[in-house]
Design a protein around this motif. Structure first.
Motif, PDB file in Angstrom:
ATOM      1  N   MET A  72      -6.546  -9.671   3.136  1.00 12.87           N
ATOM      2  CA  MET A  72      -5.950  -9.899   1.808  1.00 12.87           C
ATOM      3  C   MET A  72      -6.489 -11.218   1.264  1.00 12.87           C
ATOM      4  SD  MET A  72      -1.994  -8.950   2.823  1.00 12.87           S
ATOM      5  CE  MET A  72      -1.745 -10.362   3.873  1.00 12.87           C
ATOM      6  N   ASP A  73      -7.549 -11.152   0.491  1.00 12.18           N
ATOM      7  CA  ASP A  73      -8.200 -12.388   0.040  1.00 12.18           C
ATOM      8  C   ASP A  73      -8.161 -12.490  -1.486  1.00 12.18           C
ATOM      9  OD1 ASP A  73      -9.487 -14.786   0.384  1.00 12.18           O
ATOM     10  OD2 ASP A  73     -11.479 -13.923   0.664  1.00 12.18           O
ATOM     11  N   GLY A  74      -8.167 -13.714  -1.986  1.00  8.66           N
ATOM     12  CA  GLY A  74      -8.330 -13.923  -3.431  1.00  8.66           C
ATOM     13  C   GLY A  74      -7.107 -14.471  -4.153  1.00  8.66           C
ATOM     14  N   ASN A  75      -6.075 -14.844  -3.416  1.00 11.22           N
ATOM     15  CA  ASN A  75      -4.876 -15.393  -4.071  1.00 11.22           C
ATOM     16  C   ASN A  75      -5.207 -16.680  -4.827  1.00 11.22           C
ATOM     17  OD1 ASN A  75      -3.567 -13.371  -2.751  1.00 11.22           O
ATOM     18  ND2 ASN A  75      -2.509 -14.671  -1.273  1.00 11.22           N
ATOM     19  N   GLY A  76      -6.025 -17.520  -4.217  1.00 10.71           N
ATOM     20  CA  GLY A  76      -6.381 -18.798  -4.837  1.00 10.71           C
ATOM     21  C   GLY A  76      -7.163 -18.585  -6.121  1.00 10.71           C
ATOM     22  N   GLU A  99      -8.201 -20.321  11.294  1.00  9.95           N
ATOM     23  CA  GLU A  99      -8.953 -21.297  10.492  1.00  9.95           C
ATOM     24  C   GLU A  99      -8.128 -21.793   9.299  1.00  9.95           C
ATOM     25  OE1 GLU A  99     -10.254 -18.344  11.607  1.00  9.95           O
ATOM     26  OE2 GLU A  99     -11.525 -19.257  13.149  1.00  9.95           O
ATOM     27  N   ASN A 100      -7.160 -20.979   8.844  1.00 11.47           N
ATOM     28  CA  ASN A 100      -6.363 -21.374   7.680  1.00 11.47           C
ATOM     29  C   ASN A 100      -5.480 -22.600   7.940  1.00 11.47           C
ATOM     30  OD1 ASN A 100      -5.883 -17.926   6.594  1.00 11.47           O
ATOM     31  ND2 ASN A 100      -7.348 -19.434   5.841  1.00 11.47           N
ATOM     32  N   TRP A 101      -5.281 -22.959   9.221  1.00  7.77           N
ATOM     33  CA  TRP A 101      -4.507 -24.183   9.508  1.00  7.77           C
ATOM     34  C   TRP A 101      -5.187 -25.410   8.921  1.00  7.77           C
ATOM     35  CZ3 TRP A 101       0.274 -23.508  10.772  1.00  7.77           C
ATOM     36  CH2 TRP A 101       0.667 -22.455  11.597  1.00  7.77           C
TER      37      TRP A 101
HETATM   38  C1  IPE Z   1      -5.915 -15.200   0.799  1.00 10.08           C
HETATM   39  O1  IPE Z   1      -6.214 -15.819  -0.391  1.00 10.08           O
HETATM   40  C2  IPE Z   1      -4.670 -15.743   1.453  1.00 10.08           C
HETATM   41  C3  IPE Z   1      -4.908 -16.494   2.686  1.00 10.08           C
HETATM   42  C4  IPE Z   1      -6.068 -16.669   3.249  1.00 10.08           C
HETATM   43  C5  IPE Z   1      -3.754 -17.087   3.323  1.00 10.08           C
HETATM   44  P1  IPE Z   1      -7.012 -17.183  -0.458  1.00 10.08           P
HETATM   45  O2  IPE Z   1      -6.030 -18.298  -0.475  1.00 10.08           O
HETATM   46  O3  IPE Z   1      -8.042 -17.265   0.594  1.00 10.08           O
HETATM   47  O4  IPE Z   1      -7.686 -17.037  -1.875  1.00 10.08           O
HETATM   48  P2  IPE Z   1      -9.138 -17.553  -2.333  1.00 10.08           P
HETATM   49  O5  IPE Z   1     -10.143 -17.014  -1.360  1.00 10.08           O
HETATM   50  O6  IPE Z   1      -9.092 -19.052  -2.306  1.00 10.08           O
HETATM   51  O7  IPE Z   1      -9.317 -16.994  -3.695  1.00 10.08           O
END
Ligand code: IPE
Ligand code: IPE
Ligand code: MG
Length: 255
Positions: free
Chosen positions: A21-25, A69-71
């Motif tokens: 699930m990518d792309g929220n940011g 890696e998200n930490w």
């Molecule tokens: C996915 O969205 C959520 C997580 C990895 C927790 P992102 O936060 O990676 O969104 P982008 O890639 O910066 O758009």
């Protein structure tokens, strides 16, 4: 809302669907909003997709929610993601119970803050007898870490004489993974266009079909999932065989 699936999709559903699930940011950035608003919107998509997957009869749904890696993201973002996770689990408990969905988690769960762990274990316990669908959250998950952990546990068993080196093969190795009792993902969807696995289910993805869409996760919905399932239903999974062998098997003429 699509209530019923067309027959050709229904008969070729993935047993195990996994989603990066990518792309929220990026979704938030496009709107000049803080990233956390994107994550919040992403949580709504999770609800819609879980509901659709359950209704359509997908047996295993694995969602990559937070990688090892998200930490290394900014602390405020990590904290906000942990809060969102707790909120999601508390809010959705009744829904999970009502729909007989079992919640599981894979990854280094001990890395999660204690308050999140408590809610997670509680949700897992309370849904543990559910059998219609397994919703598997990958949390503090890394594919390489999972493989290294499996190798460590396997070597301890060898040291203790519970396993002979000669008996180590792909199947025994699989039994040391988090997903020992879960079929490999048939289909992996990644939203937001990136052409990579980002350390997701590295061992299990050996023969998974990949579907990558430019749609950002908060914009992904039931219809987008339907498109992915439609695409998947038309794939020929050959597992190393020739196309002719697969066609013969389908028509029952294989020797
Ligand atoms: C996915 O969205 C959520 C997580 C990895 C927790 P992102 O936060 O990676 O969104 P982008 O890639 O910066 O758009
Ligand atoms: C992958 O997304 C992890 C999750 C969806 C939880 P990332 O946004 O962290 O992946 P990279 O860093 O772009 O590869
Ligand atoms: Mg990302």
């Amino acid at each position: 809302m699509v209530q019923k699936l067309p027959d050709h999709i229904l008969h070729n559903l993935p047993r195990h669907l996994a989603i990066i699930m990518d792309g929220n940011g990026r979704w938030a950035k496009k709107r000049f909003l803080p990233r956390i608003i994107g994550h919040r919107q992403g949580a709504k998509t999770v609800k819609e997709i879980v509901t659709a997957a359950r209704r359509w009869g997908i047996r295993y749904l694995t969602l990559y929610a937070f990688s090892k890696e998200n930490w290394s993201r900014p602390k405020e973002e990590v904290d906000a993601l942990m809060d969102l996770l707790s909120e999601y689990l508390q809010r959705e408990l009744d829904e999970l119970l009502g729909n007989k969905i079992r919640l599981r988690a894979i990854g280094d769960i001990e890395d999660l803050p204690p308050r999140v762990r408590t809610i997670l274990f509680d949700t897992m316990n309370r849904t543990s007898k559910n059998y219609e669908m397994q919703l598997i959250l990958a949390l503090s998950y890394g594919g390489r870490a999972e493989i290294a952990r499996a190798a460590k546990r396997l070597s301890l068993d060898v040291l203790q004489g519970k396993l002979r080196p000669d008996d180590v093969n792909e199947n025994t190795f699989k039994s040391y993974l988090y997903t020992s009792d879960v079929p490999d993902p048939d289909l992996i969807i990644r939203t937001s266009g990136e052409m990579r696995l980002s350390n997701f289910l590295l061992y299990q993805a050996a023969y998974s079909e990949l579907y990558i869409t430019d749609t950002l996760w908060p914009d992904f919905n039931e219809n987008e999932l339907l498109k992915a399932l439609e695409d998947y239903s038309r794939r020929e999974r050959r597992f190393g065989k020739t196309s002719e062998q697969i066609v013969l098997k389908c028509t029952g003429n294989e020797s």
